[in-house]
Design a protein around this motif. Structure first.
Motif, PDB file in Angstrom:
ATOM      1  N   ALA B  56     -23.600 -94.122 -35.229  1.00  4.87           N
ATOM      2  CA  ALA B  56     -24.171 -95.059 -36.386  1.00  4.87           C
ATOM      3  C   ALA B  56     -24.902 -96.232 -35.539  1.00  4.87           C
ATOM      4  N   SER B  57     -24.007 -97.155 -34.919  1.00  8.97           N
ATOM      5  CA  SER B  57     -24.646 -98.330 -34.401  1.00  8.97           C
ATOM      6  C   SER B  57     -25.416 -98.307 -32.930  1.00  8.97           C
ATOM      7  N   PRO B  58     -26.440 -98.762 -32.726  1.00  8.83           N
ATOM      8  CA  PRO B  58     -27.041 -98.671 -31.295  1.00  8.83           C
ATOM      9  C   PRO B  58     -26.399 -99.821 -30.708  1.00  8.83           C
ATOM     10  N   GLU B  59     -25.726-100.588 -31.105  1.00 11.63           N
ATOM     11  CA  GLU B  59     -25.402-101.650 -30.524  1.00 11.63           C
ATOM     12  C   GLU B  59     -23.974-101.102 -29.642  1.00 11.63           C
ATOM     13  N   VAL B  60     -23.359-100.061 -30.053  1.00 13.90           N
ATOM     14  CA  VAL B  60     -22.213 -99.505 -29.220  1.00 13.90           C
ATOM     15  C   VAL B  60     -22.699 -99.089 -27.925  1.00 13.90           C
ATOM     16  N   ARG B  61     -23.886 -98.467 -28.110  1.00 16.99           N
ATOM     17  CA  ARG B  61     -24.305 -98.126 -26.689  1.00 16.99           C
ATOM     18  C   ARG B  61     -24.796 -99.110 -25.900  1.00 16.99           C
ATOM     19  N   VAL B  62     -25.460-100.066 -26.312  1.00 14.20           N
ATOM     20  CA  VAL B  62     -25.877-101.034 -25.442  1.00 14.20           C
ATOM     21  C   VAL B  62     -24.740-101.806 -24.800  1.00 14.20           C
ATOM     22  N   ASP B  63     -23.604-102.184 -25.704  1.00 12.20           N
ATOM     23  CA  ASP B  63     -22.505-102.653 -25.191  1.00 12.20           C
ATOM     24  C   ASP B  63     -21.627-101.892 -23.985  1.00 12.20           C
ATOM     25  N   MET B  64     -21.738-100.404 -24.232  1.00 14.55           N
ATOM     26  CA  MET B  64     -21.067 -99.556 -23.489  1.00 14.55           C
ATOM     27  C   MET B  64     -21.750 -99.643 -22.034  1.00 14.55           C
ATOM     28  N   ASP B  65     -23.193 -99.621 -22.207  1.00 19.42           N
ATOM     29  CA  ASP B  65     -24.015 -99.683 -20.829  1.00 19.42           C
ATOM     30  C   ASP B  65     -23.700-100.970 -20.094  1.00 19.42           C
ATOM     31  N   ASN B  66     -23.740-102.066 -20.696  1.00 20.01           N
ATOM     32  CA  ASN B  66     -23.305-103.208 -19.936  1.00 20.01           C
ATOM     33  C   ASN B  66     -21.804-103.502 -19.493  1.00 20.01           C
ATOM     34  N   PHE B  67     -21.070-102.742 -20.144  1.00 17.80           N
ATOM     35  CA  PHE B  67     -19.809-102.837 -19.738  1.00 17.80           C
ATOM     36  C   PHE B  67     -19.400-101.898 -18.500  1.00 17.80           C
ATOM     37  N   LEU B  68     -20.038-100.789 -18.426  1.00 17.81           N
ATOM     38  CA  LEU B  68     -20.033-100.165 -17.346  1.00 17.81           C
ATOM     39  C   LEU B  68     -20.487-100.661 -16.173  1.00 17.81           C
ATOM     40  N   ASP B  69     -21.366-101.516 -16.149  1.00 17.17           N
ATOM     41  CA  ASP B  69     -22.242-102.206 -15.187  1.00 17.17           C
ATOM     42  C   ASP B  69     -21.110-103.114 -14.593  1.00 17.17           C
ATOM     43  N   LYS B  70     -20.447-103.744 -15.520  1.00 18.93           N
ATOM     44  CA  LYS B  70     -19.422-104.557 -14.900  1.00 18.93           C
ATOM     45  C   LYS B  70     -18.418-104.193 -14.332  1.00 18.93           C
ATOM     46  N   LEU B  71     -17.750-102.934 -15.001  1.00 20.67           N
ATOM     47  CA  LEU B  71     -16.843-102.260 -14.411  1.00 20.67           C
ATOM     48  C   LEU B  71     -16.878-101.643 -13.242  1.00 20.67           C
ATOM     49  N   VAL B  72     -18.087-101.319 -12.908  1.00 27.38           N
ATOM     50  CA  VAL B  72     -18.470-100.554 -11.656  1.00 27.38           C
ATOM     51  C   VAL B  72     -19.849-101.059 -11.167  1.00 27.38           C
ATOM     52  N   PRO B  73     -19.557-102.142 -10.471  1.00 31.10           N
ATOM     53  CA  PRO B  73     -20.564-103.196  -9.645  1.00 31.10           C
ATOM     54  C   PRO B  73     -20.811-102.344  -8.201  1.00 31.10           C
ATOM     55  N   ASN B  74     -21.831-102.886  -7.478  1.00 32.65           N
ATOM     56  CA  ASN B  74     -22.327-102.190  -6.416  1.00 32.65           C
ATOM     57  C   ASN B  74     -21.762-102.853  -5.457  1.00 32.65           C
ATOM     58  N   GLU B  75     -20.361-102.371  -5.228  1.00 34.48           N
ATOM     59  CA  GLU B  75     -19.523-102.996  -3.980  1.00 34.48           C
ATOM     60  C   GLU B  75     -19.948-103.242  -2.792  1.00 34.48           C
ATOM     61  N   LYS B  76     -19.768-104.223  -2.159  1.00 34.95           N
ATOM     62  CA  LYS B  76     -20.133-104.579  -0.835  1.00 34.95           C
ATOM     63  C   LYS B  76     -19.530-103.456   0.444  1.00 34.95           C
TER      64      LYS B  76
END
Lengths: 140, 140, 140
Positions: B56-76
């Motif tokens: 229902a809420s498009p915000e769930v999809r935005v939050d999930m994408d942002n969270f995954l970026d934080k969870l899995v950064p491009n490690e050195k």
């Protein structure tokens, strides 16, 4: 060919990780007739999940719940928080753990490893009654 | 016994999380003939994933994408980065979320919960056209 | 209708991520007779997992193993640590990655994407021999 499907409602539970193997097995006595096949266990929700993990030590379930809280906190930037601090973390934990299991059936039983049990991971703080669809496909 | 399988190509999309339930359902009108069964939806890629979550809420999809970026950064320390900063994070997100769904079929329809939808999680920055194999197994 | 099931034991391996596609395929020559179907690959353990990811660069597997170590450290608050520092992290990684794959079968072969391979993720430091149940369901 045998196709069996039923929708069940699990006991109401608040946040935590629960071993539900016997609760699932008690609902599918017909499995005894399947020599070879698969069982699909599907949770019809977006803020709880299913997993397979250690069936002996209750401490594994406590540690896992605590770890998931640390891994997925309620981030300040979350836009979706209508239902409280556990709302968006519950959705994310669900996508990380998954809401569906497919387990082999062998000689009338779920062919789980010695230490494997089925976990219900309830990610919401308050109690919820969760619905599960179990589908058995196999041959005599 | 009914076995139906088709390989489809999803619309091209750049990084983000997308609700593709209707795009999937429109490709499998034959499901109407299956009373009981399962549908397997399999993404043939290693830098995008499939999940089931809030429809229902498009915000769930935005939050999930942002969270995954934080969870899995491009490690050195990543060794594999031929294709840019989103290369290795995309592979890891794919293994965390998964690339295959198995959903029960009941009375001619995918038996999803009220709030469940099918997500395509595109983890690469640039647009990709993703291929999916849908397999329906069931009985009339 | 074809139902084939076998339980195999994988080669013993210590901590790391391994490409086991050919080890799996060599065990199921009967797949050649299945035109349309699914293969379920189920690992009977709680401290190792199965995933599908990049089959070409070995660096992806090294990066993923290192990332999982960083994502799931041995937290001071863990209660379950009887078997050492890799005990509880191995259980958590297993629930995050999953222990079961369902892959379409098309024209006698696993219908994997060009870059997809099957990973065994061994999360314990010392070598373990892991058992896998493979179930093929399909039609000629």
């Amino acid at each position: 060919m045998i196709f069996i499907q039923k929708e069940i409602t699990l006991k109401s539970r608040s946040k935590g990780i629960y071993l539900i193997t016997s609760e699932i097995i008690s609902e599918i006595p017909e499995i005894i007739n399947i020599r070879v096949g698969i069982a699909n266990i599907f949770l019809k929700h977006t803020s709880a999940s299913l997993s397979i993990n250690e069936n002996a030590s209750p401490e594994v379930r406590v540690d896992m719940d605590n770890f998931l809280d640390k891994l997925v906190p309620n981030e300040k930037y979350f836009l979706h928080n209508y239902e409280g601090e556990d709302d968006m973390p519950a959705h994310i934990k669900t996508s990380l753990i998954g809401n569906s299991l497919t387990i082999p059936i062998t000689d009338g039983r779920l062919n789980l490893g010695t230490w494997q049990g089925i976990y219900l991971c309830e990610h919401r703080i308050h109690s919820h009654r969760r619905k599960v669809v179990i589908t058995l496909i196999g041959t005599e």
